[in-house]
Design a protein around this motif. Structure first.
Motif, PDB file in Angstrom:
ATOM      1  N   ILE A  63       0.849  -1.182   0.000  1.00  0.00           N
ATOM      2  CA  ILE A  63       0.000   0.000   0.000  1.00  0.00           C
ATOM      3  C   ILE A  63       0.894   1.246   0.000  1.00  0.00           C
ATOM      4  N   ASP A  64       0.304   2.372  -0.368  1.00  0.00           N
ATOM      5  CA  ASP A  64       1.036   3.639  -0.357  1.00  0.00           C
ATOM      6  C   ASP A  64       0.749   4.350   0.957  1.00  0.00           C
ATOM      7  N   VAL A  65       1.799   4.522   1.780  1.00  0.00           N
ATOM      8  CA  VAL A  65       1.646   5.173   3.081  1.00  0.00           C
ATOM      9  C   VAL A  65       2.311   6.545   3.119  1.00  0.00           C
ATOM     10  N   ASN A  66       2.817   6.991   1.967  1.00  0.00           N
ATOM     11  CA  ASN A  66       3.504   8.285   1.881  1.00  0.00           C
ATOM     12  C   ASN A  66       2.479   9.387   1.649  1.00  0.00           C
ATOM     13  N   VAL A  67       2.258  10.240   2.652  1.00  0.00           N
ATOM     14  CA  VAL A  67       1.204  11.258   2.556  1.00  0.00           C
ATOM     15  C   VAL A  67       1.487  12.284   1.464  1.00  0.00           C
ATOM     16  N   GLN A  68       2.739  12.369   0.998  1.00  0.00           N
ATOM     17  CA  GLN A  68       3.082  13.296  -0.073  1.00  0.00           C
ATOM     18  C   GLN A  68       2.827  12.708  -1.464  1.00  0.00           C
ATOM     19  N   ALA A  70       0.911  11.015  -4.728  1.00  0.00           N
ATOM     20  CA  ALA A  70      -0.373  11.166  -5.433  1.00  0.00           C
ATOM     21  C   ALA A  70      -1.256   9.941  -5.250  1.00  0.00           C
ATOM     22  N   THR A  71      -0.645   8.819  -4.885  1.00  0.00           N
ATOM     23  CA  THR A  71      -1.430   7.595  -4.698  1.00  0.00           C
ATOM     24  C   THR A  71      -1.483   7.178  -3.225  1.00  0.00           C
ATOM     25  N   TYR A  72      -1.316   8.140  -2.335  1.00  0.00           N
ATOM     26  CA  TYR A  72      -1.439   7.844  -0.900  1.00  0.00           C
ATOM     27  C   TYR A  72      -2.815   7.230  -0.632  1.00  0.00           C
ATOM     28  N   GLY A  73      -2.807   6.139   0.117  1.00  0.00           N
ATOM     29  CA  GLY A  73      -4.067   5.478   0.442  1.00  0.00           C
ATOM     30  C   GLY A  73      -4.463   4.373  -0.511  1.00  0.00           C
ATOM     31  N   TYR A  74      -3.658   4.166  -1.555  1.00  0.00           N
ATOM     32  CA  TYR A  74      -3.958   3.123  -2.536  1.00  0.00           C
ATOM     33  C   TYR A  74      -3.370   1.772  -2.113  1.00  0.00           C
ATOM     34  N   ILE A  75      -4.054   0.697  -2.472  1.00  0.00           N
ATOM     35  CA  ILE A  75      -3.434  -0.617  -2.562  1.00  0.00           C
ATOM     36  C   ILE A  75      -2.751  -0.626  -3.922  1.00  0.00           C
ATOM     37  N   GLY A 147       8.811   4.605   6.066  1.00  0.00           N
ATOM     38  CA  GLY A 147       9.538   5.686   5.417  1.00  0.00           C
ATOM     39  C   GLY A 147       8.842   6.064   4.135  1.00  0.00           C
ATOM     40  N   PHE A 148       9.552   5.950   2.988  1.00  0.00           N
ATOM     41  CA  PHE A 148       8.889   6.213   1.717  1.00  0.00           C
ATOM     42  C   PHE A 148       7.817   5.165   1.461  1.00  0.00           C
ATOM     43  N   SER A 149       7.976   4.013   2.119  1.00  0.00           N
ATOM     44  CA  SER A 149       6.994   2.946   2.055  1.00  0.00           C
ATOM     45  C   SER A 149       6.998   2.240   3.402  1.00  0.00           C
TER      46      SER A 149
END
Length: 284
Positions: A63-68, A70-75, A147-149
């Protein structure tokens, strides 16, 4: 009355729960993970019965956990059919205008165990689940590590057990921990499901070797105060001691780990749910 909500979004099932201010679970259900539209319709039917003030989500990944991002919150790159590049967090936010905590399923379990389970009285712990796959999460100084992920502890490379030539069950890596030590690998190696495998079968020594090797690596890199093991494979009570002994051998006296360093779950099958609920409460 308003409640905290929890979603353990797994590749096989979504476990949803609501709890009161003391995190006492009021209701909990398990839903099969089908396609996103059908699965989320069932999730919404459950939570729409309650007034929610916060929600914690621990999802299968990556999943994308980087709040910065564009796909934050995506599987993201999951092999799960229909779930690749699904904006799970965004869909939940469209439905519920409340604070929503977002992390991996294993990070949520690690958080629950550190604050409420086997990791209590510590500020750092590592949680590893060994089942259909292998995944790990870490809590350092009381906060989920990312971190970034997020960590992908099941896919670290491990040296093979002497004489083990079995083909990895991981489609990405020929000798990663998941490919050689997850439940399907254990079954492939023996032709027998783990829960039916006798305690004295030599395959348990191979299993302990791979898991202990991974724990040695985590220990040398992160030095957590406690390592907590969960998942279906770890329901074999004898395996825990085999792993402890193998870790001692592989460390070779270089590092002396604390007493009661490697333990089983304190919260049983509720590690992830309680971790999500706690994250939901702290996010409000």
């Amino acid at each position: 009355m308003s409640y905290y909500g929890s979603i353990e979004a797994g590749g096989t099932k979504f476990v949803c729960a609501v709890a009161d201010e003391e995190l006492t679970i009021v209701e909990r259900i398990s839903l099969p993970t089908t396609l996103p539209e059908e699965t989320l319709a069932n999730v919404f039917d459950f939570f729409d019965q309650y007034e929610l003030k916060g929600l914690g989500v621990g999802s299968f990944g990556p999943i994308d956990v980087n709040v910065q991002s564009a796909t934050y919150g995506y599987i993201t790159s999951t092999p799960k059919k229909g779930w690749r590049n699904v904006d799970l967090l965004g869909l939940l936010k469209e439905r519920y205008a409340i604070p929503i905590a977002w992390t991996t399923d294993v990070n949520a379990a690690a958080y629950g165990e550190m604050h409420l389970g086997a990791g209590k009285q510590t500020q750092s712990c590592l949680y590893l689940t060994v089942g259909t796959g292998v995944g790990g999460g870490a809590v350092v100084q009381g906060a989920v590590l990312q971190g970034f992920s997020h960590p992908e502890m099941g896919h670290i490379s491990v040296a093979r057990y002497p004489g083990d030539t079995m083909e990895s069950v991981c489609p990405y890596h020929e000798q990663c921990l998941e490919g050689l030590a997850a439940g399907p690998a254990l079954e492939k190696r023996t032709g027998i499901k783990g829960q039916l495998l006798p305690e004295d079968h030599e395959a348990w020594g191979v299993e302990a070797f791979y898991l202990a090797q991974a724990l040695m690596n985590y220990t040398l890199i992160l030095s957590p105060e406690k390592i907590i093991l969960g998942g279906g494979v770890m329901k074999q009570a004898h395996l825990l001691e085999k792993i402890r002994r193998s870790l001692e051998v592989q460390l070779g006296g270089y590092v002396n780990v604390p007493e009661e360093y490697i333990v089983g779950c304190g919260l049983g099958d509720n590690s992830g749910t309680l971790g999500c609920l706690l994250l939901a409460k702290e996010g409000v």
